[in-house]
Design a protein around this motif. Structure first.
Motif, PDB file in Angstrom:
ATOM      1  N   GLU A 213       0.541  -1.177  -0.101  1.00 34.50           N
ATOM      2  CA  GLU A 213       0.043   0.629   0.289  1.00 34.50           C
ATOM      3  C   GLU A 213       0.955   1.115  -0.134  1.00 34.50           C
ATOM      4  OE1 GLU A 213      -3.273  -0.202  -0.399  1.00 34.50           O
ATOM      5  OE2 GLU A 213      -2.701  -2.535  -0.436  1.00 34.50           O
ATOM      6  N   ASP A 214       2.039   1.735   1.097  1.00 31.31           N
ATOM      7  CA  ASP A 214       2.528   2.654   1.003  1.00 31.31           C
ATOM      8  C   ASP A 214       4.296   2.146   0.110  1.00 31.31           C
ATOM      9  OD1 ASP A 214       4.370   1.389   2.879  1.00 31.31           O
ATOM     10  OD2 ASP A 214       3.307   1.905   4.426  1.00 31.31           O
ATOM     11  N   GLY A 215       4.524   0.879   0.011  1.00 34.06           N
ATOM     12  CA  GLY A 215       6.078   0.909  -1.047  1.00 34.06           C
ATOM     13  C   GLY A 215       6.764   0.788   0.549  1.00 34.06           C
ATOM     14  N   GLN A 216       6.601   0.394   1.825  1.00 35.46           N
ATOM     15  CA  GLN A 216       7.873   0.893   2.675  1.00 35.46           C
ATOM     16  C   GLN A 216       8.461  -0.552   2.447  1.00 35.46           C
ATOM     17  OE1 GLN A 216       9.503   3.270   4.628  1.00 35.46           O
ATOM     18  NE2 GLN A 216       7.544   4.021   2.652  1.00 35.46           N
ATOM     19  N   THR A 217       9.525  -1.147   2.569  1.00 36.42           N
ATOM     20  CA  THR A 217      10.020  -1.377   3.355  1.00 36.42           C
ATOM     21  C   THR A 217      10.092  -2.672   4.833  1.00 36.42           C
ATOM     22  OG1 THR A 217      11.936  -1.748   1.440  1.00 36.42           O
ATOM     23  CG2 THR A 217      12.543  -3.488   3.196  1.00 36.42           C
ATOM     24  N   LEU A 218       9.798  -3.544   5.095  1.00 36.92           N
ATOM     25  CA  LEU A 218       9.107  -3.509   6.445  1.00 36.92           C
ATOM     26  C   LEU A 218       9.965  -4.626   6.898  1.00 36.92           C
ATOM     27  CD1 LEU A 218       5.444  -4.990   6.484  1.00 36.92           C
ATOM     28  CD2 LEU A 218       6.294  -2.622   6.604  1.00 36.92           C
ATOM     29  N   ALA A 219      10.963  -5.691   6.418  1.00 30.32           N
ATOM     30  CA  ALA A 219      11.520  -6.192   6.469  1.00 30.32           C
ATOM     31  C   ALA A 219      13.149  -6.872   5.504  1.00 30.32           C
ATOM     32  CB  ALA A 219      11.359  -7.327   7.251  1.00 30.32           C
ATOM     33  N   ALA A 220      13.867  -7.280   5.636  1.00 27.35           N
ATOM     34  CA  ALA A 220      15.263  -7.601   4.381  1.00 27.35           C
ATOM     35  C   ALA A 220      15.620  -8.282   5.454  1.00 27.35           C
ATOM     36  CB  ALA A 220      15.962  -6.555   4.218  1.00 27.35           C
ATOM     37  N   GLN A 221      16.127  -9.072   4.244  1.00 24.97           N
ATOM     38  CA  GLN A 221      17.401 -10.586   5.237  1.00 24.97           C
ATOM     39  C   GLN A 221      17.679 -11.169   4.006  1.00 24.97           C
ATOM     40  OE1 GLN A 221      16.573 -14.662   7.699  1.00 24.97           O
ATOM     41  NE2 GLN A 221      15.602 -12.969   8.416  1.00 24.97           N
ATOM     42  N   GLY A 222      18.706 -11.988   4.434  1.00 28.81           N
ATOM     43  CA  GLY A 222      20.595 -12.430   3.152  1.00 28.81           C
ATOM     44  C   GLY A 222      20.695 -13.010   3.563  1.00 28.81           C
ATOM     45  N   ILE A 223      20.486 -14.792   2.886  1.00 32.93           N
ATOM     46  CA  ILE A 223      20.754 -15.857   3.355  1.00 32.93           C
ATOM     47  C   ILE A 223      21.719 -16.233   2.326  1.00 32.93           C
ATOM     48  CG2 ILE A 223      18.860 -16.276   4.908  1.00 32.93           C
ATOM     49  CD1 ILE A 223      17.699 -18.015   2.681  1.00 32.93           C
ATOM     50  N   MET A 224      22.676 -17.297   2.088  1.00 30.23           N
ATOM     51  CA  MET A 224      22.863 -18.231   1.073  1.00 30.23           C
ATOM     52  C   MET A 224      22.156 -18.612   0.533  1.00 30.23           C
ATOM     53  SD  MET A 224      26.446 -17.090   2.265  1.00 30.23           S
ATOM     54  CE  MET A 224      26.871 -18.382   0.542  1.00 30.23           C
ATOM     55  N   ASN A 225      22.889 -19.880  -0.530  1.00 34.92           N
ATOM     56  CA  ASN A 225      22.234 -19.986  -0.898  1.00 34.92           C
ATOM     57  C   ASN A 225      21.999 -22.028  -1.499  1.00 34.92           C
ATOM     58  OD1 ASN A 225      21.241 -21.699  -3.730  1.00 34.92           O
ATOM     59  ND2 ASN A 225      21.405 -19.812  -5.397  1.00 34.92           N
ATOM     60  N   PRO A 226      21.557 -22.304  -0.383  1.00 37.48           N
ATOM     61  CA  PRO A 226      21.556 -23.873  -0.597  1.00 37.48           C
ATOM     62  C   PRO A 226      21.814 -24.927  -1.541  1.00 37.48           C
ATOM     63  CG  PRO A 226      19.199 -23.443  -0.401  1.00 37.48           C
ATOM     64  CD  PRO A 226      20.092 -21.540  -0.628  1.00 37.48           C
ATOM     65  N   GLN A 227      21.842 -24.162  -3.432  1.00 38.67           N
ATOM     66  CA  GLN A 227      22.058 -24.360  -4.481  1.00 38.67           C
ATOM     67  C   GLN A 227      23.737 -24.663  -4.669  1.00 38.67           C
ATOM     68  OE1 GLN A 227      20.332 -22.363  -7.761  1.00 38.67           O
ATOM     69  NE2 GLN A 227      18.535 -23.471  -7.459  1.00 38.67           N
ATOM     70  N   ILE A 228      24.208 -23.683  -3.690  1.00 37.29           N
ATOM     71  CA  ILE A 228      25.667 -23.926  -3.250  1.00 37.29           C
ATOM     72  C   ILE A 228      26.317 -25.337  -3.125  1.00 37.29           C
ATOM     73  CG2 ILE A 228      26.672 -23.415  -1.047  1.00 37.29           C
ATOM     74  CD1 ILE A 228      28.468 -21.282  -1.998  1.00 37.29           C
ATOM     75  N   ALA A 229      25.789 -26.236  -3.070  1.00 44.14           N
ATOM     76  CA  ALA A 229      26.555 -27.520  -2.369  1.00 44.14           C
ATOM     77  C   ALA A 229      26.876 -28.189  -3.811  1.00 44.14           C
ATOM     78  CB  ALA A 229      25.248 -28.438  -1.322  1.00 44.14           C
ATOM     79  N   TYR A 230      25.958 -27.745  -4.791  1.00 39.09           N
ATOM     80  CA  TYR A 230      25.699 -28.699  -6.229  1.00 39.09           C
ATOM     81  C   TYR A 230      26.164 -28.310  -7.250  1.00 39.09           C
ATOM     82  CZ  TYR A 230      21.984 -31.485  -4.659  1.00 39.09           C
ATOM     83  OH  TYR A 230      20.938 -32.364  -3.703  1.00 39.09           O
ATOM     84  N   GLY A 231      27.308 -26.815  -6.234  1.00 35.89           N
ATOM     85  CA  GLY A 231      27.907 -26.160  -7.116  1.00 35.89           C
ATOM     86  C   GLY A 231      28.039 -24.546  -7.253  1.00 35.89           C
ATOM     87  N   GLU A 232      29.710 -24.117  -7.074  1.00 36.25           N
ATOM     88  CA  GLU A 232      29.667 -23.237  -6.850  1.00 36.25           C
ATOM     89  C   GLU A 232      29.489 -22.153  -7.509  1.00 36.25           C
ATOM     90  OE1 GLU A 232      33.685 -23.352  -5.750  1.00 36.25           O
ATOM     91  OE2 GLU A 232      33.881 -23.334  -3.561  1.00 36.25           O
ATOM     92  N   ASP A 233      29.624 -22.297  -8.806  1.00 39.53           N
ATOM     93  CA  ASP A 233      28.906 -20.931  -9.443  1.00 39.53           C
ATOM     94  C   ASP A 233      28.028 -22.043 -11.041  1.00 39.53           C
ATOM     95  OD1 ASP A 233      30.675 -22.937 -12.285  1.00 39.53           O
ATOM     96  OD2 ASP A 233      31.834 -22.377 -11.899  1.00 39.53           O
ATOM     97  N   ILE A 234      27.705 -21.147 -12.215  1.00 38.56           N
ATOM     98  CA  ILE A 234      25.887 -21.726 -12.778  1.00 38.56           C
ATOM     99  C   ILE A 234      26.553 -23.264 -13.700  1.00 38.56           C
ATOM    100  CG2 ILE A 234      24.868 -20.006 -11.695  1.00 38.56           C
ATOM    101  CD1 ILE A 234      25.989 -18.396 -14.724  1.00 38.56           C
ATOM    102  N   VAL A 235      27.297 -22.681 -14.136  1.00 43.36           N
ATOM    103  CA  VAL A 235      28.276 -23.549 -15.125  1.00 43.36           C
ATOM    104  C   VAL A 235      28.158 -24.822 -14.930  1.00 43.36           C
ATOM    105  CG1 VAL A 235      30.079 -24.870 -16.392  1.00 43.36           C
ATOM    106  CG2 VAL A 235      29.539 -21.664 -16.419  1.00 43.36           C
ATOM    107  N   SER A 236      28.923 -24.838 -13.021  1.00 45.49           N
ATOM    108  CA  SER A 236      28.776 -26.417 -12.463  1.00 45.49           C
ATOM    109  C   SER A 236      27.590 -27.182 -12.161  1.00 45.49           C
ATOM    110  CB  SER A 236      29.415 -25.890 -11.169  1.00 45.49           C
ATOM    111  OG  SER A 236      30.790 -25.997 -11.276  1.00 45.49           O
TER     112      SER A 236
END
Length: 603
Positions: A213-236
């Motif tokens: 309704e007002d466009g305000q950010t109520l909360a923000a958070q950063g996490i690790m992408n768990p896919q990293i266990a299947y390769g550190e880069d997208i090519v992997s």
């Protein structure tokens, strides 16, 4: 002792501090962590601030040596050498903030008039009776038409399944969430309409919970992408899906599980429920976009590297496994090419670089780095496989930006001055510390332009036949293992920085521009937020330009996702941007091999 009001921007910290306290001490008192390698002696020049308002002490001799006269005239000072003479308002440049503090800058709001794709309407429905036998769905649609002039042709099937009991439990008063001509959510009145914006990165995921309704950010958070266990880069990761198609399903499930947990955590911060999220926007590079939607990715790794789809998409959240409002949609911004995706479009949208005049360079630095050159309104982009070295991967003592990571350092003769995250004992090097380390070794002559480490410095030693430079010895670390930069680390960093510089040079040559013609360099991305630009210029990762031409903007892809979440006009802008961007496949550039070889040199 007289107290003065000190206001630190852009981190939003303010409070009263004694007149006999330096601005550095005032910052620490108010919880603002500034870089200070020399312990406040005025020797390192890292705690720079700009005085926007108020009176302060005259510049010291240390400041006159450390700061150019132009910066002193513009109000720049060293916080450790400056004392307030009145209340002051100060601006902190990104390079003066410690790594955790810089993350707060990523939460800066991008002002735009909210016009969300989902609108909330307060409806009161007459209860059924023997003389009014209309169906509950018909009753809701007619209430929207009569009370708000909204013509809804459909009600999402999941909303329909709970419609009757909910209307009765709420005494026939509700909040209807309408997207276009469809009711996608139903809640009690009053209740909030929330949105979720996500930057789905190769290594990290950033999430933002917003009030639509007002466009305000109520909360923000950063996490690790768990896919990293299947390769550190997208090519992997693409390679894993080619070897075993079932892995594509698992990769998608991992991403969605992470987003569901992220949504729940963000909602918990503001005492909300994920079901109150009625719209989501997800941006990521083309591979992450395809994996998230379970689209085929094999063709992304095969020449000519084309995506399965480029245009913007709207899909039901439940169809990808997101547990938010039952009828909610996920909007995905358009892709540009096989390795330039919606996150790049979001970055261009947030920085408004597409409206720039003259020659402007915009980089989103990460495991996969996208670079866009804007030349008199024409946009051309490339993708660079910079790899995870700057995230700490493949570096002997590399680590994520966590407590104890060395984030800033400099060499003073035979001494290493450093600052760790949280002021904790050193345990490794995060990306910004790795970059500083290479720059300092080059400036001190320990590492040559070809990347070879010499043996003349007393801190260089040989272990298992390999040279390494000791940043923190076993003795200096109170018995903990030494922290070093090895010859192998230098080679990894050369490849990473060489990839980025190659992308920049290919664009400049394609559009017949030189470094000197670049009027502004915009640096986005998580790692781009933390780096010391001077160090990046020193090693040759970025063009040799005056530092005032560089602007660090934080997670611009995340900001672009937020804009697209709350504004239909911004979604239209994003689609227009994607259509205008030209793309160069690096390997097809006429002088790619020569440029890449040259870019691997340091300096």
């Amino acid at each position: 002792m007289e107290l003065y009001q000190i206001d630190f921007e852009p981190v939003g910290r303010r409070g009263k501090c004694p007149a006999d306290q330096s601005l550095l001490e005032a910052a620490r008192q108010l919880g603002v962590e500034l870089v200070s390698l020399c312990g406040g002696e005025g020797a390192c020049g890292r705690c720079k601030v700009q005085v926007l308002a108020g009176r302060v002490s005259e510049p010291t001799s240390s400041e006159q040596e450390a700061l150019p006269s132009e910066e002193l005239e513009d109000g720049y000072r060293l916080a450790c050498q400056t004392y307030p003479l009145s209340g002051c308002r100060l601006r902190i440049p990104p390079e003066s903030l410690t790594t955790p503090q810089r993350t707060q800058v990523e939460g800066l709001e991008v002002m735009v008039r909210p016009e969300p794709p989902v609108r909330a309407y307060h409806v009161r429905l007459p209860p059924p009776s023997l003389s009014d036998l209309r169906a509950d769905a018909e009753r809701l649609r007619e209430a929207l038409e009569q009370q708000h002039g909204v013509d809804c042709r459909t009600i999402d099937i999941e909303v329909l399944r709970d419609l009757s009991p909910r209307l009765r439990s709420w005494d026939w008063e509700a909040r209807a969430s309408v997207r276009g001509e469809e009711v996608v959510g139903l809640g009690p009145w009053p209740s909030r309409q929330l949105g979720l914006a996500v930057d789905l990165g190769t290594t990290k995921i950033a999430g933002y919970l917003m009030d639509l309704e007002d466009g305000q950010t109520l909360a923000a958070q950063g996490i690790m992408n768990p896919q990293i266990a299947y390769g550190e880069d997208i090519v992997s990761r693409i390679a894993r899906t080619r070897e075993a198609p079932a892995e594509a399903v698992r990769l998608q499930e991992l991403a969605v599980e992470a987003l569901n947990e992220l949504a729940a955590d963000l909602c918990a911060e503001v005492e909300a429920e994920p079901e109150e999220i009625v719209e989501a926007v997800v941006v990521g590079n083309t591979a992450m976009h395809h994996l998230f939607l379970r689209l085929p990715v094999e063709q992304l790794a095969l020449s000519p590297y084309v995506p399965a789809v480029k245009e913007a998409l709207d899909v039901k959240a439940r169809d990808v496994g997101l547990r938010i409002a039952p009828g909610a949609y996920v909007h995905l911004l358009p892709n540009i090419a096989g390795f330039v995706g919606a996150d790049h479009v979001a970055m261009l949208l947030a920085t408004e670089v597409w409206q720039a005049e003259g020659v402007v360079l915009a980089l989103d630095i990460g495991t996969n780095t996208e670079v866009c050159l804007v030349s008199d309104g024409e946009m051309t982009s490339v993708s660079c496989a910079s790899g995870p070295a700057f995230e700490g991967a493949h570096i002997k003592h590399g680590m994520r930006a966590a407590s104890g990571a060395i984030e800033r350092l400099r060499l003073v003769d035979e001494r290493v001055e450093y600052q760790t995250i949280g002021g904790a004992p050193p345990v490794g090097l995060c990306g910004s510390g790795i970059l500083d380390g290479l720059a300092q070794l080059y400036l001190a002559g320990v590492v040559g332009a070809n990347g070879r480490m010499g043996v003349d410095h007393p801190r260089v030693r040989v272990r298992e036949g390999k040279r390494e430079f000791v940043l923190v010895s076993e003795t200096e670390g109170n018995g903990r293992p030494a922290i070093t930069i090895t010859q192998h680390d230098v080679r990894e960093l050369q490849l990473a920085k060489g990839a980025i510089r190659t992308g920049i040079q290919v664009l400049l040559e394609a559009k017949c521009h030189s470094d000197e013609e670049i009027e502004q360099v915009i640096i986005a991305g998580a790692f781009g937020t933390y780096i010391d630009v001077a160090s990046a210029v020193t090693i040759g990762m970025l063009p040799p330009l005056p530092l005032d031409r560089f602007r660090q903007v934080g997670n611009a892809a995340g900001m672009g996702a937020k804009l697209a979440l709350i504004s239909r006009s911004k979604r239209a802008e994003a689609q227009a941007i994607a259509r205008r961007v030209g793309y160069i496949e690096l390997a097809t550039a006429p002088r790619f091999v020569q440029i890449f070889a040259q870019a691997n040199y340091i300096g």
